[in-house]
Design a protein around this motif. Structure first.
Motif, PDB file in Angstrom:
ATOM      1  N   ARG A 177      -1.194  11.497   0.607  1.00  0.00           N
ATOM      2  CA  ARG A 177      -1.073  10.035   0.623  1.00  0.00           C
ATOM      3  C   ARG A 177       0.349   9.605   0.277  1.00  0.00           C
ATOM      4  O   ARG A 177       0.857   8.611   0.806  1.00  0.00           O
ATOM      5  N   GLU A 207      -3.444   4.421  -8.383  1.00  0.00           N
ATOM      6  CA  GLU A 207      -4.780   4.226  -7.854  1.00  0.00           C
ATOM      7  C   GLU A 207      -5.222   2.776  -8.049  1.00  0.00           C
ATOM      8  O   GLU A 207      -5.150   2.236  -9.154  1.00  0.00           O
ATOM      9  N   ARG A 267      -7.964   5.269   2.057  1.00  0.00           N
ATOM     10  CA  ARG A 267      -8.741   5.165   0.823  1.00  0.00           C
ATOM     11  C   ARG A 267     -10.214   5.492   1.030  1.00  0.00           C
ATOM     12  O   ARG A 267     -10.900   5.895   0.110  1.00  0.00           O
ATOM     13  N   LYS A 268     -10.704   5.286   2.249  1.00  0.00           N
ATOM     14  CA  LYS A 268     -12.148   5.378   2.480  1.00  0.00           C
ATOM     15  C   LYS A 268     -12.606   6.716   3.026  1.00  0.00           C
ATOM     16  O   LYS A 268     -13.810   6.988   3.053  1.00  0.00           O
ATOM     17  N   TYR A 321       0.825  -1.202   0.000  1.00  0.00           N
ATOM     18  CA  TYR A 321       0.000   0.000   0.000  1.00  0.00           C
ATOM     19  C   TYR A 321       0.863   1.258   0.000  1.00  0.00           C
ATOM     20  O   TYR A 321       0.575   2.235  -0.693  1.00  0.00           O
ATOM     21  N   TYR A 353      -9.572  12.129   8.236  1.00  0.00           N
ATOM     22  CA  TYR A 353      -8.689  10.976   8.421  1.00  0.00           C
ATOM     23  C   TYR A 353      -8.080  10.896   9.830  1.00  0.00           C
ATOM     24  O   TYR A 353      -8.279   9.937  10.559  1.00  0.00           O
ATOM     25  N   THR A 361       2.203   1.956  -3.455  1.00  0.00           N
ATOM     26  CA  THR A 361       1.168   2.449  -4.382  1.00  0.00           C
ATOM     27  C   THR A 361       0.875   3.928  -4.146  1.00  0.00           C
ATOM     28  O   THR A 361       0.624   4.672  -5.095  1.00  0.00           O
ATOM     29  N   TRP A 362       0.908   4.361  -2.868  1.00  0.00           N
ATOM     30  CA  TRP A 362       0.662   5.778  -2.584  1.00  0.00           C
ATOM     31  C   TRP A 362       1.842   6.636  -3.038  1.00  0.00           C
ATOM     32  O   TRP A 362       1.661   7.730  -3.556  1.00  0.00           O
ATOM     33  N   GLN A 417     -11.569  -2.539  -5.693  1.00  0.00           N
ATOM     34  CA  GLN A 417     -11.427  -2.622  -4.238  1.00  0.00           C
ATOM     35  C   GLN A 417     -12.435  -3.628  -3.695  1.00  0.00           C
ATOM     36  O   GLN A 417     -13.645  -3.448  -3.845  1.00  0.00           O
ATOM     37  N   GLN A 458      -3.533  13.528  -3.016  1.00  0.00           N
ATOM     38  CA  GLN A 458      -2.579  12.547  -3.519  1.00  0.00           C
ATOM     39  C   GLN A 458      -1.184  12.789  -2.961  1.00  0.00           C
ATOM     40  O   GLN A 458      -0.440  11.847  -2.675  1.00  0.00           O
ATOM     41  N   ASP A 471     -10.755  -5.411   2.649  1.00  0.00           N
ATOM     42  CA  ASP A 471     -10.822  -4.413   3.716  1.00  0.00           C
ATOM     43  C   ASP A 471     -11.156  -5.078   5.053  1.00  0.00           C
ATOM     44  O   ASP A 471     -10.554  -4.771   6.089  1.00  0.00           O
ATOM     45  N   ASN A 512      -8.112   0.545  -8.538  1.00  0.00           N
ATOM     46  CA  ASN A 512      -9.508   0.738  -8.935  1.00  0.00           C
ATOM     47  C   ASN A 512     -10.435  -0.359  -8.438  1.00  0.00           C
ATOM     48  O   ASN A 512     -11.566  -0.106  -8.061  1.00  0.00           O
TER      49      ASN A 512
END
Length: 251
Positions: free
Chosen positions: A225, A121, A157-158, A112, A164, A115-116, A125, A222, A130, A123
């Motif tokens: 993140r 992204e 992500r959510k 993760y 956050y 990827t950040w 999910q 972004q 989760d 796509n």
């Protein structure tokens, strides 16, 4: 415990750092602070209750003033899947080999984080992925301090960036209450005097972290993140270094 003057200065500085990371990022205060604390004194059960008490105090103050920013939907969803694994972890009924836990945690978190950092992204999910991360994060947070990255992997992500940190503070508050109750039942010294003595350096770090967080909110999500990914990789590196430094019989 008896500390030298140099050790007291070092401990105070580490608690400034821990407070800064916790307030600035919403996670990592313990994970980035504890390895440094253990370099000063190899006494995790001395430091853990202090860190937990400070988390309760400062997360309570911060979210009490910003409770409208808390994402109630995420909180309900995550706790639904985390409470039972958390209790199992605290009680210690589940005994997966430590090596498996460490490898799995670092692999998922590292994936993760990368990827950040590269702004990739994801796509597709899956809600079951989760839920698995919630369950494992709850269990690992019950047995140790390495559960937060798994939960953060879902949270970032959510939720909106503005919600956050405060939502995670409420979540950590609930989970740490369970942990402290377990310590109390097991007869672990909660170190109230040291918690009070180290409040000032932790508060200094907390105030600096709040300023950092306000600046972070002004940036593109972004980019935020991306920085969170860098911090996660930092946590993995420090935790892995600490783990590998342990004698084999302690793994």
């Amino acid at each position: 415990m008896d500390f030298s003057t140099a050790q007291l200065v070092a401990i105070s500085a580490i608690f400034v750092w821990s407070g800064f990371v916790r307030a600035g990022l919403g996670f990592g205060g313990a994970a980035l602070g504890l390895p440094l604390m253990l370099l000063v004194a190899d006494q995790p059960l001395f430091f853990l209750p202090i860190v937990a008490t400070h988390l309760l105090i400062f997360s309570g103050i911060t979210t009490g003033l910003r409770f409208k920013h808390v994402d109630g939907k995420f909180l309900r969803e995550s706790l639904t899947w985390m409470i039972i694994p958390k209790l199992i972890g605290v009680i210690g009924l589940l005994s997966l080999p430590t090596e498996w836990m460490v490898i799995f945690i670092y692999a998922i978190t590292g994936f993760y984080a990368v990827t950040w950092i590269i702004k990739w992204e994801i796509n597709s999910q899956s809600p079951w992925v989760d839920r698995l991360l919630y369950i494992l994060g709850g269990y690992f947070s019950g047995t140790s301090l390495i559960g937060a990255p798994l939960i953060v992997a879902v949270a970032v992500r959510k939720m909106a960036i503005s919600a956050y940190r405060d939502t995670l503070f409420v979540l950590w508050f609930i989970l740490v209450v369970i942990k402290l109750l377990a310590f109390a039942i097991a007869g672990v010294d909660l170190q109230w005097q040291w918690s009070l003595a180290l409040l000032i350096p932790t508060a200094c770090g907390h105030m600096l972290g709040l300023k950092f967080h306000r600046q972070m909110l002004k940036r593109d999500p972004q980019v935020v993140r991306q920085w969170l990914g860098i911090c996660l990789l930092g946590i993995i590196s420090i935790a892995l270094w600490q783990y590998l430094a342990l004698p084999a019989h302690q793994h």
